[in-house]
Design a protein around this motif. Structure first.
Motif, mmCIF file in Angstrom:
data_model
loop_
_atom_site.group_PDB
_atom_site.id
_atom_site.type_symbol
_atom_site.label_atom_id
_atom_site.label_comp_id
_atom_site.label_asym_id
_atom_site.label_seq_id
_atom_site.Cartn_x
_atom_site.Cartn_y
_atom_site.Cartn_z
ATOM 1 N N ILE A 88 -6.745 2.412 13.298
ATOM 2 C CA ILE A 88 -7.520 1.526 12.434
ATOM 3 C C ILE A 88 -7.844 0.304 13.273
ATOM 4 N N ASP B 279 -3.798 5.162 3.880
ATOM 5 C CA ASP B 279 -4.612 6.316 3.481
ATOM 6 C C ASP B 279 -4.769 7.302 4.637
ATOM 7 N N ALA B 280 -5.075 6.773 5.827
ATOM 8 C CA ALA B 280 -5.265 7.643 6.988
ATOM 9 C C ALA B 280 -3.966 8.348 7.364
ATOM 10 N N SER C 182 0.828 -1.209 0.000
ATOM 11 C CA SER C 182 0.000 0.000 0.000
ATOM 12 C C SER C 182 0.860 1.256 0.000
ATOM 13 N N ALA D 224 -4.532 -0.759 3.500
ATOM 14 C CA ALA D 224 -4.917 0.388 2.666
ATOM 15 C C ALA D 224 -5.523 1.494 3.516
ATOM 16 N N SER D 225 -6.359 1.118 4.475
ATOM 17 C CA SER D 225 -6.981 2.119 5.358
ATOM 18 C C SER D 225 -5.932 2.833 6.194
ATOM 19 N N ALA D 226 -4.950 2.071 6.686
ATOM 20 C CA ALA D 226 -3.900 2.661 7.519
ATOM 21 C C ALA D 226 -3.040 3.642 6.728
ATOM 22 N N SER E 282 -4.672 8.398 16.261
ATOM 23 C CA SER E 282 -5.656 7.835 15.337
ATOM 24 C C SER E 282 -5.432 6.339 15.219
ATOM 25 N N THR F 246 -7.315 -4.640 3.364
ATOM 26 C CA THR F 246 -8.181 -3.506 3.700
ATOM 27 C C THR F 246 -7.598 -2.721 4.867
ATOM 28 N N ILE F 247 -7.111 -3.437 5.882
ATOM 29 C CA ILE F 247 -6.491 -2.782 7.033
ATOM 30 C C ILE F 247 -5.297 -1.946 6.571
ATOM 31 N N VAL G 29 -12.817 -1.600 10.586
ATOM 32 C CA VAL G 29 -12.849 -2.491 9.424
ATOM 33 C C VAL G 29 -13.658 -3.732 9.799
ATOM 34 N N THR H 240 -11.059 4.412 12.616
ATOM 35 C CA THR H 240 -11.758 3.765 11.504
ATOM 36 C C THR H 240 -11.899 2.286 11.820
#
Length: 334
Positions: A160, A300-301, A92, A296-298, A158, A293-294, A320, A318
């Protein structure tokens, strides 16, 4: 033609000239940002490879304040879940034009603090941190570093996370729907909130619709503690929810050594969906933590914080969602 290795280092101007594009387009292509078409970007990057152009990181840091590098701090690379997660995070980050350094803290809080201090000292653009426990061991060294925490609750950062209460209920629901009523739980270390939540979610549903045979605790290991072995053999459960795949695989192996058939005599359901879960004999039914998903979310954040005008912004969380992966270790109970 390729540049002679004895030539001076290729510059961004050299790249723009060789590729027949503007300096701005060359910069956009190599930095992975700005407005440049995909075919043009691919052409520029191919020319960069051909002439041996490499970004001058020191110059970029002086100009932009960013190194193009992130850090990843993980608690235990001997747990098969973490190498899988690390690879997903690397992919990612790479897709967004960033490199990533990895530090393993080996489950030691002193090493964790040292790692976080190192991350601050080397000046990476941001940090993905999977803490050992729900505890801030940074002692303030990350005050000026954008950070995203994974899977843990650490005030001020922050995160995830996963809806672990629902994930535990998902595991219990599958066992109950298969007809099991006496169900045991083998928890991982209870000093981690995410572990407690998944077990509490499972236990609440089991007690509402069946009977909790036992709830015992084990390290994140295939080696089972004596109380766990005793519960496994004498607890009277027809099915077990092992709240980490490494523990589930340990339970499967021990059941096999005692002549118990899985799932004929005992059903076992795990949690994480590590690579060994599918490779196990029989393949392990488990709750999947979707690492892609974890990751990509991490990323991105984290990059949203890195690229913001004020990266040390208010913390946000966030969640998941998880999925049930049905394989071969859960059978029906009449």
């Amino acid at each position: 033609m390729p540049r002679n290795p004895a030539d001076k280092r290729a510059t961004l101007k050299d790249l723009a000239r060789e590729a027949g594009v503007s300096l701005a387009s060359a910069s956009y292509a190599v930095n992975g940002n700005g407005s440049v078409g995909e075919q043009t970007r691919a052409h520029i990057l191919e020319v960069a490879r051909r002439i041996g152009y490499r970004q001058n990181v020191a110059a970029r840091v002086m100009k932009t304040g960013r190194s193009g590098n992130l850090a990843l701090v993980l608690p235990d690379l001997t747990n098969p879940f973490f190498p899988t997660l690390a690879q997903a995070l690397f992919r990612s980050a790479r897709a967004r034009g960033y490199g990533m350094f990895l530090i393993d803290t080996e489950g030691n809080e002193n090493l964790e603090h040292s790692a976080l201090s190192m991350v601050s000292d080397i000046g990476v653009d941001g940090l993905v941190w999977f803490p050992i426990r729900d505890k801030d061991t940074s002692k303030g060294v990350l005050a000026h570093t954008p950070v995203v925490v994974l899977d843990r609750t650490v005030p001020g950062f922050s995160a995830i996370g996963i809806d672990y209460l629902h994930a535990g209920q998902l595991a219990a629901r599958h066992l109950l729907d298969a007809g099991h009523r006496r169900i045991g739980i083998i928890s991982g270390p209870g000093d981690v909130a995410s572990m407690r939540d998944r077990c509490e979610g499972a236990q609440a549903l089991i007690e509402a619709e069946g009977e909790l045979a036992f709830r015992v605790e084990n390290a994140f290991s295939v080696d089972l503690e004596p109380p766990v072995i005793d519960a496994l053999l004498h607890g009277g459960a027809t099915a077990i929810f092992a709240a980490a795949d490494v523990i589930a695989i340990g339970a499967l192996r021990h059941a096999h050594t005692q002549g118990l058939r899985v799932p004929g005599d005992l059903s076992i359901l795990g949690f994480d969906d590590i690579p060994l879960a599918e490779q196990n004999v029989p393949p392990l039914t488990t709750i999947e933590l979707p690492v892609e998903t974890i990751a990509a979310s991490a990323i991105d954040a984290l990059l949203a914080r890195v690229e913001a005008s004020s990266p040390i912004a208010a913390p946000a969380t966030t969640l998941v969602t998880t999925n049930l992966v049905v394989r071969a270790t859960v059978g029906t109970c009449d």
